[in-house]
Design a protein around this motif. Structure first.
Motif, short mmCIF file in Angstrom:
data_model
loop_
_atom_site.label_atom_id
_atom_site.label_comp_id
_atom_site.label_asym_id
_atom_site.label_seq_id
_atom_site.Cartn_x
_atom_site.Cartn_y
_atom_site.Cartn_z
N ASN A 181 0.81 -1.23 0.00
CA ASN A 181 0.00 0.00 0.00
C ASN A 181 0.84 1.28 0.00
O ASN A 181 0.47 2.28 0.61
CB ASN A 181 -0.96 0.01 1.19
N LEU A 182 1.98 1.25 -0.68
CA LEU A 182 2.82 2.44 -0.78
C LEU A 182 2.36 3.31 -1.94
O LEU A 182 2.08 2.82 -3.03
CB LEU A 182 4.28 2.05 -0.98
N GLN A 183 2.27 4.62 -1.71
CA GLN A 183 1.89 5.54 -2.76
C GLN A 183 3.04 5.71 -3.77
O GLN A 183 4.19 5.37 -3.47
CB GLN A 183 1.51 6.90 -2.17
N PRO A 184 2.74 6.22 -4.98
CA PRO A 184 3.80 6.42 -5.98
C PRO A 184 4.95 7.26 -5.43
O PRO A 184 4.74 8.30 -4.80
CB PRO A 184 3.07 7.15 -7.11
N SER A 185 6.16 6.81 -5.69
CA SER A 185 7.37 7.48 -5.23
C SER A 185 8.50 7.15 -6.19
O SER A 185 8.30 6.46 -7.19
CB SER A 185 7.72 7.01 -3.81
N LEU A 186 9.69 7.62 -5.89
CA LEU A 186 10.83 7.34 -6.76
C LEU A 186 11.20 5.86 -6.76
O LEU A 186 11.65 5.33 -7.77
CB LEU A 186 12.05 8.18 -6.31
N SER A 187 11.01 5.19 -5.66
CA SER A 187 11.34 3.77 -5.58
C SER A 187 10.25 2.90 -6.22
O SER A 187 10.55 1.83 -6.74
CB SER A 187 11.55 3.35 -4.12
N PHE A 196 4.06 -0.75 -11.13
CA PHE A 196 4.62 -0.45 -12.45
C PHE A 196 4.97 -1.73 -13.18
O PHE A 196 4.65 -1.88 -14.37
CB PHE A 196 5.86 0.43 -12.31
N LEU A 197 5.59 -2.67 -12.49
CA LEU A 197 5.94 -3.95 -13.11
C LEU A 197 4.68 -4.73 -13.48
O LEU A 197 4.61 -5.34 -14.55
CB LEU A 197 6.82 -4.77 -12.16
N ARG A 198 3.68 -4.70 -12.61
CA ARG A 198 2.42 -5.38 -12.91
C ARG A 198 1.73 -4.75 -14.14
O ARG A 198 1.17 -5.46 -14.97
CB ARG A 198 1.46 -5.33 -11.73
N THR A 199 1.79 -3.43 -14.24
CA THR A 199 1.17 -2.73 -15.36
C THR A 199 1.87 -3.07 -16.67
O THR A 199 1.21 -3.34 -17.68
CB THR A 199 1.20 -1.21 -15.13
N VAL A 200 3.20 -3.05 -16.66
CA VAL A 200 3.95 -3.39 -17.88
C VAL A 200 3.66 -4.83 -18.30
O VAL A 200 3.46 -5.12 -19.48
CB VAL A 200 5.46 -3.17 -17.67
N LYS A 201 3.63 -5.74 -17.33
CA LYS A 201 3.33 -7.14 -17.62
C LYS A 201 1.92 -7.27 -18.20
O LYS A 201 1.70 -8.01 -19.18
CB LYS A 201 3.44 -7.96 -16.33
N GLY A 202 0.96 -6.56 -17.61
CA GLY A 202 -0.41 -6.60 -18.10
C GLY A 202 -0.55 -5.99 -19.48
O GLY A 202 -1.27 -6.52 -20.34
N LEU A 203 0.13 -4.88 -19.73
CA LEU A 203 0.07 -4.24 -21.04
C LEU A 203 0.68 -5.12 -22.12
O LEU A 203 0.17 -5.16 -23.25
CB LEU A 203 0.79 -2.88 -21.01
N GLY A 246 3.55 3.05 -7.30
CA GLY A 246 3.15 2.60 -5.98
C GLY A 246 3.15 1.08 -5.89
O GLY A 246 3.61 0.37 -6.79
N THR A 247 2.63 0.56 -4.78
CA THR A 247 2.51 -0.89 -4.59
C THR A 247 1.07 -1.22 -4.21
O THR A 247 0.31 -0.36 -3.77
CB THR A 247 3.45 -1.39 -3.48
N ASP A 248 0.70 -2.50 -4.37
CA ASP A 248 -0.67 -2.91 -4.05
C ASP A 248 -0.76 -3.48 -2.65
O ASP A 248 0.17 -3.34 -1.84
CB ASP A 248 -1.18 -3.91 -5.09
#
Length: 269
Positions: free
Chosen positions: A39-45, A58-65, A49-51
């Protein structure tokens, strides 16, 4: 206009290549659960964010796309080929065949699009194969109608009449005289169909009639995020949704640019 179109083409090809390569390189280990980072909000790391499981969005989105793009490309090409065959057949196959294909186009276009997609996907077992078959059977009508109209104009041209007078078959005329002239319209139709295909893939998955919840599709991510929006985790839905929207808008603009480049009337505007 030509330079701008080439820039859009290069940008789209580059973006698709990056997403597809990156999606294939992302492993299950990279999407591992990490409850210390949930549950981390978007940041540089974690820019997306995280779920709720601590997985990097970001990794989940790229994988899904990447999965959505593969399904979208396969469905678009298959639907386009189906439309090309029927469009040419309607124009050169005689009055009865033309009437039947026109009737079929009217029937498909007259049905509620999303409901028809859901029924086809459900009948064929959902999953990637159900989505692809559903898109193929529902998205061919526009291209087929455009190609039919183009072929009917070409049939009355002098060089086609000359070819017929020399005894050339309909197959020869379609292959050597008609097909090269309809390929530009066919290409534009494919480009414009692609964003619709990935949007419908995400929609079907979001409604539960597409990909399995275990597959990393954008529709799966958006569907799961509904359970957590009320707790303030806006980034779980917003970031993947915006990424999908950017790709859809980019290819929609590309289709318009290519169409304007091919169409002599729009090219001078």
């Amino acid at each position: 206009m030509r330079q701008q179109t080439m820039l859009y083409i290069a940008l789209c090809v580059l973006l698709l290549s990056i997403i597809l390569i990156a999606g294939n390189l992302i492993t299950e280990e990279a999407l591992r659960v990490s409850f210390t980072e949930k549950n981390l909000q978007p940041s540089l790391s974690h820019i997306y964010g995280t779920d709720w499981f601590g997985r990097d969005m970001f990794l989940r989105t790229v994988k899904g796309l990447s999965l959505s793009i593969i399904i979208g490309v396969a469905a678009t090409v298959a639907s386009g080929m189906f439309a090309l065959i029927l469009g040419i057949a309607a124009a050169i196959g005689g009055k009865k065949l033309d009437a039947f294909i026109n009737w079929l186009i009217d029937v498909v276009m007259g049905m509620p699009h999303l409901i028809f997609l859901i029924l086809i996907s459900f009948v064929f077992g959902k999953g990637p194969q159900g989505i692809i078959i559903g898109i193929v059977l529902t998205h061919w009508t526009y291209i087929a109608r455009v190609i039919r109209a183009e072929v009917l104009q070409l049939k009355s041209s002098q060089y086609v009449r000359a070819s017929k007078s020399f005894g050339k078959s309909n197959w020869y005329i379609a292959r050597h005289h008609i097909l090269p002239h309809v390929l530009p319209q066919f290409l534009v139709g494919l480009i414009l169909m692609f964003p619709h295909a990935i949007l419908h893939e995400a929609s079907l998955t979001f409604l539960g009639f597409g990909l399995s919840p275990h597959q990393p599709g954008i529709g799966v991510i958006l569907s799961e995020s509904l359970n957590y929006l009320s707790t303030g985790q806006w980034w779980i839905a917003l970031m993947p949704g915006l990424s999908l929207l950017v790709i859809v808008i980019l290819f929609d603009l590309l289709g318009e640019k290519v169409e304007a480049l091919i169409n002599p009337y729009k090219a001078h505007e």
